[in-house]
Design a protein around this motif. Sequence first.
Motif, mmCIF file in Angstrom:
data_model
loop_
_atom_site.group_PDB
_atom_site.id
_atom_site.type_symbol
_atom_site.label_atom_id
_atom_site.label_comp_id
_atom_site.label_asym_id
_atom_site.label_seq_id
_atom_site.Cartn_x
_atom_site.Cartn_y
_atom_site.Cartn_z
ATOM 1 N N ALA A 198 -4.473 -1.907 4.952
ATOM 2 C CA ALA A 198 -4.288 -1.176 3.689
ATOM 3 C C ALA A 198 -5.222 0.036 3.619
ATOM 4 O O ALA A 198 -4.837 1.094 3.111
ATOM 5 C CB ALA A 198 -4.530 -2.114 2.510
ATOM 6 N N SER B 173 2.183 1.712 -3.504
ATOM 7 C CA SER B 173 1.206 1.650 -4.598
ATOM 8 C C SER B 173 1.008 3.000 -5.274
ATOM 9 O O SER B 173 0.683 3.064 -6.456
ATOM 10 C CB SER B 173 -0.138 1.130 -4.093
ATOM 11 N N GLY C 21 -2.109 -4.943 -1.016
ATOM 12 C CA GLY C 21 -1.708 -3.559 -0.783
ATOM 13 C C GLY C 21 -1.487 -2.783 -2.064
ATOM 14 O O GLY C 21 -1.832 -1.614 -2.163
ATOM 15 N N ALA D 12 0.833 -1.210 0.000
ATOM 16 C CA ALA D 12 0.000 0.000 0.000
ATOM 17 C C ALA D 12 0.865 1.255 0.000
ATOM 18 O O ALA D 12 0.524 2.256 -0.636
ATOM 19 C CB ALA D 12 -0.933 -0.020 1.212
#
Lengths: 88, 286
Positions: free
Chosen positions: B226, B103, B186, B100
């Motif tokens: 997340a 990302s 994530g 996460a």
Amino acid sequence: MNDLRRLASLMQIALVAAFALALGGAFLPGRTGAILGGICIGILIGAPIVRVAWLTVDWARIGDRRFALLGLALLSVLAGGAMVSFLR
Amino acid sequence: MGWAGGGPVASEDVNPVELAIAALLTATVGALGGLGGAILLVPILVLSGMSARTAAPLGLISVAAGSLAAAPRQLRGQVVNHRLGISTEIASSIAALIGALVSGIVGQSVLAVMLGIVALAAAFVGARRKGIRNLPDPDLGPDDVGEHVGSLSGVYPLSATEFVPYQATRIPVGLLGMAAAGLIAGLSGVSGGFIKTPTTTEVMHVPVKVAAATTTFSVGITSAIALLVFQAQGRLVVSDAALVAAAALVGGTLGARLQMFLPPPRVRQALSVVLVIIGVLLLVQR
């Protein structure tokens, strides 16, 4: 009523509350909707954490120390994740 | 999603009614197959014109809602092995947190390709998954149902009169699979259920019914961590998230009920066909 049944009842309450708040968050305009939606998201995030904490305490209580420690380790990871996300 | 003309308007031109229907159906199907609804919802939203960055948090909302919706029934039925779920979730949560966090710097095209590959992989795994590996023990009864204290084993009810013992095996390999599932959760927001359930059944030899229920529990934890990150990054649109949550709570409840009556292998086979279509479309249209 054993502990899992109590936990199931607690999750049932969280489910009903989250659903009502989600409806409010989706369909009420402005600040009220945003607050209700925010609380709903809080419940969705908090429910699994409460469940892990409940089980950890229960396992510690019945003497299942190894898995109580694993539960505590997972809660620590979750707390670390929360800290990292808010510090960024 | 913002507000215009007294009614909700979906962000990025996604109709709120379509968003709610998609969340309801994908949460139902996801709970039925034990894969998590996000694996369907996120690709559908991306194909509908929503960016993967916006769709990913909504996918996790769907997963968290589906997990909560299934919790009361699964807790009362004692089909979840919480010790297994928590043991493996440590690896998943750490990986989900890393996923996460990075990302935001992963491009949309990369995410779309990844989702396409993930959908095809899930289709393959779902189609090839076996039925019942663990057989009922006639000496076991309703009082034996549940997880065992101090170990990754337990007994689950196959039917009203048949009770099956199980023991998780090959834990280190299973943990690697769970870490991969967390990283994908994530990064993409599709939840790692489609990796976790097959890992639990095929690698750790846990019965599919227990694996699916335990995965439904553990993906709720992964999505929680997340979601915290996405919340902090300001990627959660509250009204969109609330709409998806309401629909997914209904869908998750329906899916958990239907799971009691329908054979999961048949559902997963149908799901595999849908996933192949979604995967191919994502890879072609990126």
